[in-house]
Design a protein around this motif. Structure first.
Motif, PDB file in Angstrom:
ATOM      1  N   ILE A  58     146.171 -14.739 -21.070  1.00 55.54           N
ATOM      2  CA  ILE A  58     145.384 -15.951 -21.275  1.00 55.54           C
ATOM      3  C   ILE A  58     146.292 -17.144 -21.003  1.00 55.54           C
ATOM      4  N   PHE A  59     145.898 -17.980 -20.039  1.00 57.40           N
ATOM      5  CA  PHE A  59     146.677 -19.169 -19.698  1.00 57.40           C
ATOM      6  C   PHE A  59     145.845 -20.396 -19.993  1.00 57.40           C
ATOM      7  N   ASP A  60     146.322 -21.212 -20.932  1.00 57.87           N
ATOM      8  CA  ASP A  60     145.598 -22.413 -21.369  1.00 57.87           C
ATOM      9  C   ASP A  60     144.131 -22.114 -21.682  1.00 57.87           C
ATOM     10  N   GLY A  61     143.904 -20.992 -22.377  1.00 62.94           N
ATOM     11  CA  GLY A  61     142.565 -20.636 -22.825  1.00 62.94           C
ATOM     12  C   GLY A  61     141.727 -19.854 -21.839  1.00 62.94           C
ATOM     13  N   ALA A  62     142.174 -19.716 -20.594  1.00 60.37           N
ATOM     14  CA  ALA A  62     141.408 -18.994 -19.579  1.00 60.37           C
ATOM     15  C   ALA A  62     142.034 -17.628 -19.309  1.00 60.37           C
ATOM     16  N   ASP A  63     141.195 -16.615 -19.201  1.00 60.15           N
ATOM     17  CA  ASP A  63     141.671 -15.268 -18.897  1.00 60.15           C
ATOM     18  C   ASP A  63     142.027 -15.209 -17.411  1.00 60.15           C
ATOM     19  N   VAL A  64     143.302 -14.991 -17.119  1.00 64.56           N
ATOM     20  CA  VAL A  64     143.771 -14.926 -15.730  1.00 64.56           C
ATOM     21  C   VAL A  64     144.228 -13.511 -15.358  1.00 64.56           C
ATOM     22  N   THR A  65     143.836 -12.530 -16.164  1.00 63.36           N
ATOM     23  CA  THR A  65     144.308 -11.160 -15.959  1.00 63.36           C
ATOM     24  C   THR A  65     144.031 -10.665 -14.546  1.00 63.36           C
ATOM     25  N   GLY A  66     142.839 -10.883 -14.027  1.00 64.47           N
ATOM     26  CA  GLY A  66     142.493 -10.386 -12.697  1.00 64.47           C
ATOM     27  C   GLY A  66     142.685 -11.398 -11.587  1.00 64.47           C
ATOM     28  N   LYS A  67     143.192 -12.566 -11.918  1.00 69.39           N
ATOM     29  CA  LYS A  67     143.348 -13.635 -10.930  1.00 69.39           C
ATOM     30  C   LYS A  67     144.507 -13.342  -9.988  1.00 69.39           C
ATOM     31  N   ARG A  68     144.297 -13.591  -8.708  1.00 71.12           N
ATOM     32  CA  ARG A  68     145.346 -13.369  -7.709  1.00 71.12           C
ATOM     33  C   ARG A  68     146.539 -14.268  -7.984  1.00 71.12           C
ATOM     34  N   VAL A  69     147.722 -13.771  -7.673  1.00 68.93           N
ATOM     35  CA  VAL A  69     148.948 -14.548  -7.891  1.00 68.93           C
ATOM     36  C   VAL A  69     148.896 -15.867  -7.112  1.00 68.93           C
ATOM     37  N   GLN A  70     148.291 -15.865  -5.945  1.00 69.41           N
ATOM     38  CA  GLN A  70     148.199 -17.075  -5.121  1.00 69.41           C
ATOM     39  C   GLN A  70     147.354 -18.164  -5.778  1.00 69.41           C
TER      40      GLN A  70
END
Length: 108
Positions: free
Chosen positions: A59-71
Motif C-alpha cells: 500500500i503506497f499512500d493509501g493505494a494498493d499498488v501490489t499489481g501495478k507495473r514498476v514503470q
C-alpha cells in the motif's frame, strides 16, 4: 507512506520472505540490515515492484499498488555497494548523509 501487509515471497515452495508487516513513513530514514541471504534485496525488489509477492499487499499512500507495473510506480532502486568499507562503516554511512541537500540536488 509505504505499508507491507503480510507480504511473502515463495520460490519453489520455499519461503524467501516469510509473511511480513512493515510500515515506512514519509520523511523517515529506514535501514534494512541483515546477513547475506536474509532477504534484504528480495524485500526491496518487492517494494519497488521488480518482483511480485506470492502473498499480501503493498500500500503506497493509501493505494494498493501490489499489481501495478514498476514503470507506473515512480520508484527507483539503487544498490549501494562499497566492498572497501567494513560493516561498521556501512552501518554508519546512511547516518552521515545530509538528506535535505540530497533531495534538493535531485529536484534540480
Amino acid at each position: 507512506m509505504l505499508e507491507l501487509r503480510n507480504i511473502a515471497k515463495m520460490v519453489g515452495g520455499d519461503y524467501h520472505i516469510y509473511p511480513t508487516n512493515l510500515t515506512l513513513k514519509r520523511g523517515t530514514l529506514n535501514v534494512l540490515l541483515g546477513p547475506t541471504l536474509s532477504g534484504k534485496t528480495s524485500l526491496m525488489r518487492l517494494m519497488a515492484g521488480l518482483d511480485k509477492p506470492t502473498e499480501g499487499s503493498l500500500i503506497f499512500d493509501g493505494a494498493d499498488v501490489t499489481g501495478k507495473r514498476v514503470q507506473d510506480r515512480s520508484v527507483a532502486m539503487v544498490y549501494q555497494l562499497a566492498p572497501q568499507l567494513k560493516v561498521e562503516n556501512e552501518k554508519e554511512k546512511p547516518l552521515t548523509v545530509n538528506y535535505d541537500e540530497l533531495v534538493k540536488s535531485w529536484q534540480k
